[in-house]
Design a protein around this motif. Structure first.
Motif, PDB file in Angstrom:
ATOM      1  N   LYS A 137      -4.219  13.541  11.552  1.00 41.09           N
ATOM      2  CA  LYS A 137      -4.412  12.104  11.705  1.00 41.09           C
ATOM      3  C   LYS A 137      -3.334  11.354  10.930  1.00 41.09           C
ATOM      4  O   LYS A 137      -3.215  11.511   9.723  1.00 41.09           O
ATOM      5  CB  LYS A 137      -5.804  11.695  11.207  1.00 41.09           C
ATOM      6  N   GLY A 138      -2.553  10.556  11.646  1.00 43.98           N
ATOM      7  CA  GLY A 138      -1.482   9.795  11.017  1.00 43.98           C
ATOM      8  C   GLY A 138      -1.924   8.389  10.668  1.00 43.98           C
ATOM      9  O   GLY A 138      -2.810   7.815  11.320  1.00 43.98           O
ATOM     10  N   PHE A 139      -1.286   7.827   9.629  1.00 42.76           N
ATOM     11  CA  PHE A 139      -1.636   6.468   9.220  1.00 42.76           C
ATOM     12  C   PHE A 139      -0.465   5.801   8.519  1.00 42.76           C
ATOM     13  O   PHE A 139       0.167   6.386   7.643  1.00 42.76           O
ATOM     14  CB  PHE A 139      -2.837   6.481   8.273  1.00 42.76           C
ATOM     15  N   VAL A 140      -0.168   4.572   8.924  1.00 46.25           N
ATOM     16  CA  VAL A 140       0.713   3.686   8.165  1.00 46.25           C
ATOM     17  C   VAL A 140      -0.008   2.360   8.032  1.00 46.25           C
ATOM     18  O   VAL A 140      -0.646   1.882   8.976  1.00 46.25           O
ATOM     19  CB  VAL A 140       2.100   3.482   8.833  1.00 46.25           C
ATOM     20  N   ILE A 141       0.067   1.765   6.874  1.00 50.81           N
ATOM     21  CA  ILE A 141      -0.725   0.567   6.609  1.00 50.81           C
ATOM     22  C   ILE A 141      -0.270  -0.622   7.450  1.00 50.81           C
ATOM     23  O   ILE A 141      -1.027  -1.573   7.656  1.00 50.81           O
ATOM     24  CB  ILE A 141      -0.702   0.232   5.102  1.00 50.81           C
ATOM     25  N   SER A 142       0.946  -0.555   7.988  1.00 47.48           N
ATOM     26  CA  SER A 142       1.422  -1.640   8.856  1.00 47.48           C
ATOM     27  C   SER A 142       0.586  -1.774  10.120  1.00 47.48           C
ATOM     28  O   SER A 142       0.613  -2.820  10.772  1.00 47.48           O
ATOM     29  CB  SER A 142       2.887  -1.416   9.223  1.00 47.48           C
ATOM     30  N   HIS A 143      -0.151  -0.721  10.482  1.00 51.16           N
ATOM     31  CA  HIS A 143      -0.995  -0.783  11.671  1.00 51.16           C
ATOM     32  C   HIS A 143      -2.468  -1.001  11.329  1.00 51.16           C
ATOM     33  O   HIS A 143      -3.325  -0.940  12.223  1.00 51.16           O
ATOM     34  CB  HIS A 143      -0.845   0.494  12.502  1.00 51.16           C
ATOM     35  N   ALA A 144      -2.766  -1.246  10.058  1.00 46.95           N
ATOM     36  CA  ALA A 144      -4.147  -1.556   9.683  1.00 46.95           C
ATOM     37  C   ALA A 144      -4.526  -2.920  10.235  1.00 46.95           C
ATOM     38  O   ALA A 144      -3.713  -3.853  10.252  1.00 46.95           O
ATOM     39  CB  ALA A 144      -4.298  -1.534   8.172  1.00 46.95           C
ATOM     40  N   SER A 145      -5.756  -3.049  10.675  1.00 48.92           N
ATOM     41  CA  SER A 145      -6.220  -4.333  11.211  1.00 48.92           C
ATOM     42  C   SER A 145      -6.531  -5.290  10.066  1.00 48.92           C
ATOM     43  O   SER A 145      -6.715  -4.882   8.912  1.00 48.92           O
ATOM     44  CB  SER A 145      -7.473  -4.118  12.057  1.00 48.92           C
ATOM     45  N   SER A 146      -6.621  -6.576  10.393  1.00 50.32           N
ATOM     46  CA  SER A 146      -6.960  -7.561   9.369  1.00 50.32           C
ATOM     47  C   SER A 146      -8.357  -7.295   8.817  1.00 50.32           C
ATOM     48  O   SER A 146      -8.624  -7.528   7.629  1.00 50.32           O
ATOM     49  CB  SER A 146      -6.860  -8.983   9.930  1.00 50.32           C
ATOM     50  N   GLU A 147      -9.263  -6.764   9.674  1.00 53.99           N
ATOM     51  CA  GLU A 147     -10.608  -6.433   9.203  1.00 53.99           C
ATOM     52  C   GLU A 147     -10.565  -5.270   8.211  1.00 53.99           C
ATOM     53  O   GLU A 147     -11.262  -5.289   7.181  1.00 53.99           O
ATOM     54  CB  GLU A 147     -11.509  -6.063  10.384  1.00 53.99           C
ATOM     55  N   GLN A 148      -9.752  -4.252   8.501  1.00 55.25           N
ATOM     56  CA  GLN A 148      -9.615  -3.129   7.569  1.00 55.25           C
ATOM     57  C   GLN A 148      -9.026  -3.587   6.244  1.00 55.25           C
ATOM     58  O   GLN A 148      -9.480  -3.170   5.174  1.00 55.25           O
ATOM     59  CB  GLN A 148      -8.731  -2.047   8.186  1.00 55.25           C
TER      60      GLN A 148
END
Length: 325
Positions: free
Chosen positions: A263-274
């Motif tokens: 599972k990949g993650f970069v914070i630039s793709h976090a939603s405003s709700e997250q």
């Protein structure tokens, strides 16, 4: 007002220090007088064009800031003039950056600075701390009693993942330089492994024969297959950086036949709700002295081009905060 901006993407020498117009605020925005901004590796990706995102030139660089509210749009309800606030999601997706004397911030992307916590320490911490919280809660969905291996745990993001995982009741193991073992144990690491060891994977597997529920490499120095081997049935590898050798060669059969996942993650793709949910956890932790950078270097904002250049050459070890006041 003074600002650090670019007229096109490119090398660090594209950053200019000069005067640009004051930002105007919409009804749902606040005008913030900036106290300090932090500099992150992702800022260099945006500035260089490596991270493709919408931007309008002149483009102010940077994403994380802390400051005092100067004025509010008509629809803003949760803040008042003079409040100290922080933000960590500006400078991409069409939003101007924060390395300027004043910034306009949507109310939904601004969060209060906890009482009696150093604003500079807050802005030094939010990028890595929010990454840790969203990764563990929303991407990996960790639960108390599970196990996690954090590789490169002495770094800015690594120690936040370690600390937050321990807060959530996970059994945490880490890899790092032995000089960091004592500090990592204080943050909650139950077992520390020397990442210089040529037989590191074998030693970890000898200790954790059933495998971990989660493995997160913050360093980019570990082969993806090694991490797949170190997770157990239904385990997940969390990717927040590119694995060693690009991760192009791994055993797909071993992955799916054991119901493992990547599972990949970069914070630039976090939603405003997250981000908003993470901000609540961060502020609660900050008030208790947790998830905070213990040390950082404070410099004048006009040093930003030099800091970008040093970051790209791996010459920055301490978190850097740039100040306007």
């Amino acid at each position: 007002m003074k600002a650090a901006y670019i007229l096109k993407t490119g090398d660090a020498d594209q950053i200019q220090i000069g005067e640009i117009p004051m930002p105007k605020i919409n009804d749902n925005e606040i005008l913030v007088k900036v106290i300090a901004v932090s500099v992150n590796n992702v800022d260099t990706f945006v500035r260089s064009g490596g991270f493709k995102t919408e931007m309008e030139f002149p483009f102010v660089v940077g994403r994380d800031a802390v400051g005092t509210i100067e004025s509010l749009g008509k629809q803003v309800k949760d803040f008042k003039k003079g409040d100290l606030v922080w933000t960590n999601s500006m400078g991409y997706d069409g939003r101007q950056g924060v390395t300027s004397e004043y910034i306009s911030v949507p109310e939904s992307r601004a969060y209060p600075v906890p009482f009696d916590v150093d604003p500079k320490q807050v802005v030094a911490s939010v990028h890595s701390a929010a990454t840790a919280v969203i990764l563990l809660n929303d991407v990996l969905h960790v639960r108390s009693g599970q196990s996690i291996l954090v590789e490169g745990a002495a770094g800015h993001v690594g120690d936040k993942i370690l600390e937050y995982a321990a807060q959530k009741g996970l059994e945490v193991s880490t890899t790092s330089n032995p000089r960091d073992f004592d500090r990592l144990k204080k943050l909650g690491s139950e077992k520390c492994f020397d990442y210089h060891d040529e037989n590191l994977t074998d030693k970890i597997l000898d200790d954790k024969s059933i495998g971990f529920d989660y493995v997160v490499d913050t360093s980019g120095q570990v082969q993806l297959q090694n991490n797949i081997d170190m997770i157990g049935l239904h385990g997940s590898v969390g990717l927040i950086t590119t694995p060693k050798s690009g991760g192009s060669n791994f055993n797909v059969g071993k992955l799916y036949t054991s119901s493992k996942s990547i599972k990949g993650f970069v914070i630039s793709h976090a939603s405003s709700e997250q981000l908003k949910e993470a901000s609540k956890i961060l502020n609660e932790s900050f008030e208790k002295g947790k998830l905070l950078e213990k040390s950082f270097e404070s410099l004048s904002f006009d040093k930003i081009a030099q800091i970008h250049q040093k970051l790209e050459h791996g010459q920055v070890k301490t978190k850097v905060v740039l100040t306007f006041q």
